[in-house]
Design a protein around this motif. Structure first.
Motif, PDB file in Angstrom:
ATOM      1  N   SER A 204      -3.109   6.634  -0.675  1.00  0.00           N
ATOM      2  CA  SER A 204      -2.078   5.606  -0.521  1.00  0.00           C
ATOM      3  C   SER A 204      -2.007   4.683  -1.733  1.00  0.00           C
ATOM      4  O   SER A 204      -3.023   4.265  -2.276  1.00  0.00           O
ATOM      5  CB  SER A 204      -2.354   4.769   0.733  1.00  0.00           C
ATOM      6  N   ASP A 205      -0.782   4.381  -2.137  1.00  0.00           N
ATOM      7  CA  ASP A 205      -0.480   3.417  -3.196  1.00  0.00           C
ATOM      8  C   ASP A 205       0.583   2.487  -2.632  1.00  0.00           C
ATOM      9  O   ASP A 205       1.529   2.947  -1.994  1.00  0.00           O
ATOM     10  CB  ASP A 205       0.071   4.126  -4.441  1.00  0.00           C
TER      11      ASP A 205
ATOM     12  N   THR B  78       3.944   7.512  -8.053  1.00  0.00           N
ATOM     13  CA  THR B  78       2.497   7.634  -7.892  1.00  0.00           C
ATOM     14  C   THR B  78       2.068   8.951  -7.261  1.00  0.00           C
ATOM     15  O   THR B  78       0.881   9.233  -7.217  1.00  0.00           O
ATOM     16  CB  THR B  78       1.940   6.458  -7.066  1.00  0.00           C
TER      17      THR B  78
ATOM     18  N   ASN C 208      -9.601  -0.224  -2.236  1.00  0.00           N
ATOM     19  CA  ASN C 208      -8.278  -0.755  -2.563  1.00  0.00           C
ATOM     20  C   ASN C 208      -8.404  -1.509  -3.881  1.00  0.00           C
ATOM     21  O   ASN C 208      -8.918  -2.615  -3.911  1.00  0.00           O
ATOM     22  CB  ASN C 208      -7.776  -1.685  -1.462  1.00  0.00           C
TER      23      ASN C 208
ATOM     24  N   SER D  20      -4.035   0.760  -5.048  1.00  0.00           N
ATOM     25  CA  SER D  20      -4.285   2.155  -4.694  1.00  0.00           C
ATOM     26  C   SER D  20      -5.708   2.295  -4.166  1.00  0.00           C
ATOM     27  O   SER D  20      -6.600   1.568  -4.596  1.00  0.00           O
ATOM     28  CB  SER D  20      -4.117   3.050  -5.921  1.00  0.00           C
TER      29      SER D  20
ATOM     30  N   GLU E  19       3.450   5.622  -1.124  1.00  0.00           N
ATOM     31  CA  GLU E  19       3.616   5.861  -2.559  1.00  0.00           C
ATOM     32  C   GLU E  19       4.590   4.834  -3.122  1.00  0.00           C
ATOM     33  O   GLU E  19       5.460   4.336  -2.406  1.00  0.00           O
ATOM     34  CB  GLU E  19       4.170   7.265  -2.835  1.00  0.00           C
TER      35      GLU E  19
ATOM     36  N   ARG F 168      -7.233   5.304  -4.479  1.00  0.00           N
ATOM     37  CA  ARG F 168      -7.579   6.615  -5.040  1.00  0.00           C
ATOM     38  C   ARG F 168      -9.054   6.752  -5.391  1.00  0.00           C
ATOM     39  O   ARG F 168      -9.552   7.860  -5.527  1.00  0.00           O
ATOM     40  CB  ARG F 168      -6.696   6.952  -6.236  1.00  0.00           C
TER      41      ARG F 168
END
Length: 134
Positions: A68-69, A63, A91, A85, A48, A87
């Motif tokens: 994962s960020d 975040t 990536n 990120s 994060e 999300r």
């Protein structure tokens, strides 16, 4: 090939320099002032983007989500942070305000990493992943 590697090395070094830059947003008028550091931690189980005061106090997860960020990099004016990120399953390059609000994806379905701001803050450079283009 040698030119691509050199360019990638320069971009990576540039993003590391920017990521460790100590610039902040003043809560009173939005102007940058020294004092905040952006960093990445996996203390909650995944990477994060956090910020903290230069003395290590007041650490805040910006975040805070289940994916994962990473690779946070301050804008030259200290008002935004660009980061990578996954999300959306890829990536991708995102940007947010320095307080973590207004998070948005800048490159939908373009797989990128290691983003860095141009010195004047009008452009963002990043590495494309898997395309062989730099």
């Amino acid at each position: 090939m040698k030119t691509c590697r050199l360019f990638l090395l320069i971009i990576t070094l540039f993003s590391l320099i920017i990521a460790t830059n100590i610039i902040a947003q003043d809560d009173n008028n939005g102007q940058p002032e020294p004092g905040l550091i952006a960093f990445v931690s996996d203390r909650d189980g995944n990477s994060e983007v956090y910020i903290m005061n230069a003395d290590g106090s007041n650490q805040r997860n910006l975040t805070n989500n289940e994916v994962s960020d990473w690779s946070g990099s301050w804008s030259p004016d200290g008002r935004q942070i660009v980061f990578t990120s996954n999300r959306n399953g890829n990536n991708e390059i995102h940007v947010m305000d320095a307080d973590g609000k207004n998070q948005r994806n800048l490159a939908n379905n373009i797989v990128g990493s290691e983003a860095a701001w141009s010195p004047d803050g009008t452009q963002i450079a990043y590495t494309l992943i898997g395309y062989g283009i730099f």
